[in-house]
Design a protein around this motif. Structure first.
Motif, PDB file in Angstrom:
ATOM      1  N   ASN A  26      53.434 -84.181  55.826  1.00 31.90           N
ATOM      2  CA  ASN A  26      54.010 -84.072  54.480  1.00 31.90           C
ATOM      3  C   ASN A  26      53.126 -83.220  53.581  1.00 31.90           C
ATOM      4  O   ASN A  26      53.608 -82.367  52.824  1.00 31.90           O
ATOM      5  CB  ASN A  26      54.195 -85.449  53.858  1.00 31.90           C
ATOM      6  N   GLU A  27      51.813 -83.433  53.672  1.00 29.59           N
ATOM      7  CA  GLU A  27      50.872 -82.633  52.881  1.00 29.59           C
ATOM      8  C   GLU A  27      50.998 -81.145  53.196  1.00 29.59           C
ATOM      9  O   GLU A  27      50.864 -80.292  52.309  1.00 29.59           O
ATOM     10  CB  GLU A  27      49.433 -83.063  53.164  1.00 29.59           C
ATOM     11  N   LEU A  28      51.270 -80.849  54.452  1.00 33.05           N
ATOM     12  CA  LEU A  28      51.342 -79.462  54.902  1.00 33.05           C
ATOM     13  C   LEU A  28      52.698 -78.829  54.625  1.00 33.05           C
ATOM     14  O   LEU A  28      52.859 -77.611  54.806  1.00 33.05           O
ATOM     15  CB  LEU A  28      51.028 -79.379  56.392  1.00 33.05           C
ATOM     16  N   GLY A  29      53.668 -79.641  54.193  1.00 29.17           N
ATOM     17  CA  GLY A  29      54.955 -79.086  53.797  1.00 29.17           C
ATOM     18  C   GLY A  29      56.157 -79.512  54.599  1.00 29.17           C
ATOM     19  O   GLY A  29      57.290 -79.113  54.307  1.00 29.17           O
ATOM     20  N   TRP A  30      55.957 -80.310  55.640  1.00 36.06           N
ATOM     21  CA  TRP A  30      57.092 -80.812  56.434  1.00 36.06           C
ATOM     22  C   TRP A  30      57.434 -82.205  55.931  1.00 36.06           C
ATOM     23  O   TRP A  30      56.702 -83.147  56.165  1.00 36.06           O
ATOM     24  CB  TRP A  30      56.726 -80.828  57.907  1.00 36.06           C
ATOM     25  N   ARG A  31      58.562 -82.355  55.278  1.00 33.26           N
ATOM     26  CA  ARG A  31      58.962 -83.639  54.694  1.00 33.26           C
ATOM     27  C   ARG A  31      59.627 -84.526  55.747  1.00 33.26           C
ATOM     28  O   ARG A  31      60.798 -84.894  55.642  1.00 33.26           O
ATOM     29  CB  ARG A  31      59.900 -83.420  53.507  1.00 33.26           C
ATOM     30  N   ILE A  32      58.873 -84.872  56.732  1.00 31.16           N
ATOM     31  CA  ILE A  32      59.355 -85.712  57.817  1.00 31.16           C
ATOM     32  C   ILE A  32      59.144 -87.178  57.448  1.00 31.16           C
ATOM     33  O   ILE A  32      58.151 -87.528  56.805  1.00 31.16           O
ATOM     34  CB  ILE A  32      58.635 -85.346  59.147  1.00 31.16           C
ATOM     35  N   SER A  33      60.088 -88.033  57.822  1.00 30.92           N
ATOM     36  CA  SER A  33      59.980 -89.463  57.531  1.00 30.92           C
ATOM     37  C   SER A  33      59.184 -90.169  58.623  1.00 30.92           C
ATOM     38  O   SER A  33      58.927 -89.599  59.693  1.00 30.92           O
ATOM     39  CB  SER A  33      61.372 -90.095  57.441  1.00 30.92           C
ATOM     40  N   LEU A  34      58.802 -91.411  58.357  1.00 30.64           N
ATOM     41  CA  LEU A  34      58.065 -92.174  59.361  1.00 30.64           C
ATOM     42  C   LEU A  34      58.922 -92.415  60.599  1.00 30.64           C
ATOM     43  O   LEU A  34      58.435 -92.283  61.728  1.00 30.64           O
ATOM     44  CB  LEU A  34      57.593 -93.507  58.776  1.00 30.64           C
ATOM     45  N   ASN A  35      60.193 -92.749  60.403  1.00 27.73           N
ATOM     46  CA  ASN A  35      61.071 -92.963  61.561  1.00 27.73           C
ATOM     47  C   ASN A  35      61.206 -91.698  62.394  1.00 27.73           C
ATOM     48  O   ASN A  35      61.178 -91.739  63.630  1.00 27.73           O
ATOM     49  CB  ASN A  35      62.453 -93.437  61.103  1.00 27.73           C
ATOM     50  N   GLU A  36      61.352 -90.541  61.715  1.00 32.41           N
ATOM     51  CA  GLU A  36      61.465 -89.278  62.434  1.00 32.41           C
ATOM     52  C   GLU A  36      60.168 -88.946  63.167  1.00 32.41           C
ATOM     53  O   GLU A  36      60.199 -88.426  64.292  1.00 32.41           O
ATOM     54  CB  GLU A  36      61.800 -88.159  61.449  1.00 32.41           C
ATOM     55  N   THR A  37      59.036 -89.259  62.533  1.00 30.42           N
ATOM     56  CA  THR A  37      57.746 -89.011  63.172  1.00 30.42           C
ATOM     57  C   THR A  37      57.619 -89.828  64.455  1.00 30.42           C
ATOM     58  O   THR A  37      57.207 -89.312  65.497  1.00 30.42           O
ATOM     59  CB  THR A  37      56.594 -89.355  62.211  1.00 30.42           C
ATOM     60  N   CYS A  38      57.976 -91.098  64.377  1.00 30.49           N
ATOM     61  CA  CYS A  38      57.915 -91.958  65.565  1.00 30.49           C
ATOM     62  C   CYS A  38      58.855 -91.449  66.651  1.00 30.49           C
ATOM     63  O   CYS A  38      58.474 -91.351  67.825  1.00 30.49           O
ATOM     64  CB  CYS A  38      58.261 -93.395  65.188  1.00 30.49           C
ATOM     65  N   ASP A  39      60.085 -91.118  66.271  1.00 36.29           N
ATOM     66  CA  ASP A  39      61.062 -90.653  67.264  1.00 36.29           C
ATOM     67  C   ASP A  39      60.618 -89.360  67.931  1.00 36.29           C
ATOM     68  O   ASP A  39      60.873 -89.135  69.117  1.00 36.29           O
ATOM     69  CB  ASP A  39      62.420 -90.430  66.592  1.00 36.29           C
ATOM     70  N   THR A  40      59.931 -88.502  67.180  1.00 39.45           N
ATOM     71  CA  THR A  40      59.553 -87.182  67.681  1.00 39.45           C
ATOM     72  C   THR A  40      58.274 -87.198  68.497  1.00 39.45           C
ATOM     73  O   THR A  40      58.185 -86.531  69.535  1.00 39.45           O
ATOM     74  CB  THR A  40      59.385 -86.197  66.512  1.00 39.45           C
ATOM     75  N   PHE A  41      57.281 -87.970  68.039  1.00 43.71           N
ATOM     76  CA  PHE A  41      55.940 -87.828  68.597  1.00 43.71           C
ATOM     77  C   PHE A  41      55.415 -89.024  69.386  1.00 43.71           C
ATOM     78  O   PHE A  41      54.390 -88.909  70.066  1.00 43.71           O
ATOM     79  CB  PHE A  41      54.940 -87.512  67.478  1.00 43.71           C
ATOM     80  N   ILE A  42      56.080 -90.145  69.327  1.00 46.04           N
ATOM     81  CA  ILE A  42      55.550 -91.326  69.993  1.00 46.04           C
ATOM     82  C   ILE A  42      55.460 -91.097  71.499  1.00 46.04           C
ATOM     83  O   ILE A  42      56.377 -90.564  72.124  1.00 46.04           O
ATOM     84  CB  ILE A  42      56.408 -92.566  69.666  1.00 46.04           C
ATOM     85  N   GLY A  43      54.316 -91.431  72.058  1.00 45.11           N
ATOM     86  CA  GLY A  43      54.098 -91.281  73.490  1.00 45.11           C
ATOM     87  C   GLY A  43      53.704 -89.888  73.932  1.00 45.11           C
ATOM     88  O   GLY A  43      53.529 -89.636  75.121  1.00 45.11           O
TER      89      GLY A  43
END
Length: 211
Positions: A26-43
């Motif tokens: 978010n600081e870098l400019g990508w307004r990604i949500s926590l749910n989206e972060t988990c879905d995208t990067f988990i594992g």
């Protein structure tokens, strides 16, 4: 042999790590949500996902991105990390049964030292810790599980993997191992579709599935 994933299986680190990553992106400019972060990067390995992050941001990440993320992550983990409920009882049962077990994580070894160390689980895995730092490819590639089996002199087909993510299940299946899916971080149908033989949602049920 039983090979445990670390994050989300032994320690409840996924919400902590993904919140740190979400805030940083978010600081870098990508307004990604926590749910989206988990879905995208988990594992998945953050280092290996950096080109995707740059694509979504439309610019290069700072040269300090990875060490800064790890610094923030490690600080948060030291303050907040907890064990997965009942996992220590499972490990004690495995010890008493003489069933060999290890931890095989896609994360870097430094992270495992923090999470297992701060939760008191480290003594269970001394000398039997395998990480993404040890292999050329991280999950969903099977490398870390194959390394664990080779190091412990076990045939992959005689190994049981405990995983909580699609990437991890995919890695265990690709290694030729029997995979059980823990549904704390991912939906049961997603883990089954990835190749898990069975799924469970309570660590108290695990001994019956592997002993």
């Amino acid at each position: 042999m039983v090979a445990f994933d670390c994050d989300g299986v032994l320690v409840d680190s996924e919400p902590i790590t993904n919140l740190v990553l979400k805030d940083y992106l978010n600081e870098l400019g990508w307004r990604i949500s926590l749910n989206e972060t988990c879905d995208t990067f988990i594992g998945r390995s953050i280092k290996e996902q950096m080109p995707y992050m740059e694509e979504k941001l439309g610019k290069a990440l700072p040269e300090t991105f990875l060490p800064e993320f790890q610094r923030r992550r490690d600080e948060a983990l030291r303050q907040q990390i907890r064990v997965i409920p009942e996992i220590e009882q499972v490990l004690k049962k495995l010890q008493s049964s003489a069933m060999p077990f290890c931890v095989a994580s896609g994360a870097d070894s430094g992270k495992m030292q923090i999470t297992l160390g701060h939760t008191g689980l480290l003594p269970y895995f001394e000398g039997r810790m395998f990480s993404g730092s040890d292999v050329a490819r991280t999950k969903p590639a099977p490398d870390v599980y194959l390394l664990a089996a080779k190091s412990m002199a076990k045939l992959p087909g005689r190994c049981v993997v405990i995983e909580d993510t699609v990437a991890g299940v995919t890695a265990g299946v690709a290694a030729g191992m029997h995979v059980l899916g823990f549904t704390r971080s991912s939906k049961a149908d997603a883990l089954l579709a990835a190749g898990a033989k069975q799924v469970f949602d309570d660590m108290r049920d695990l001994p019956e599935l592997i002993l």
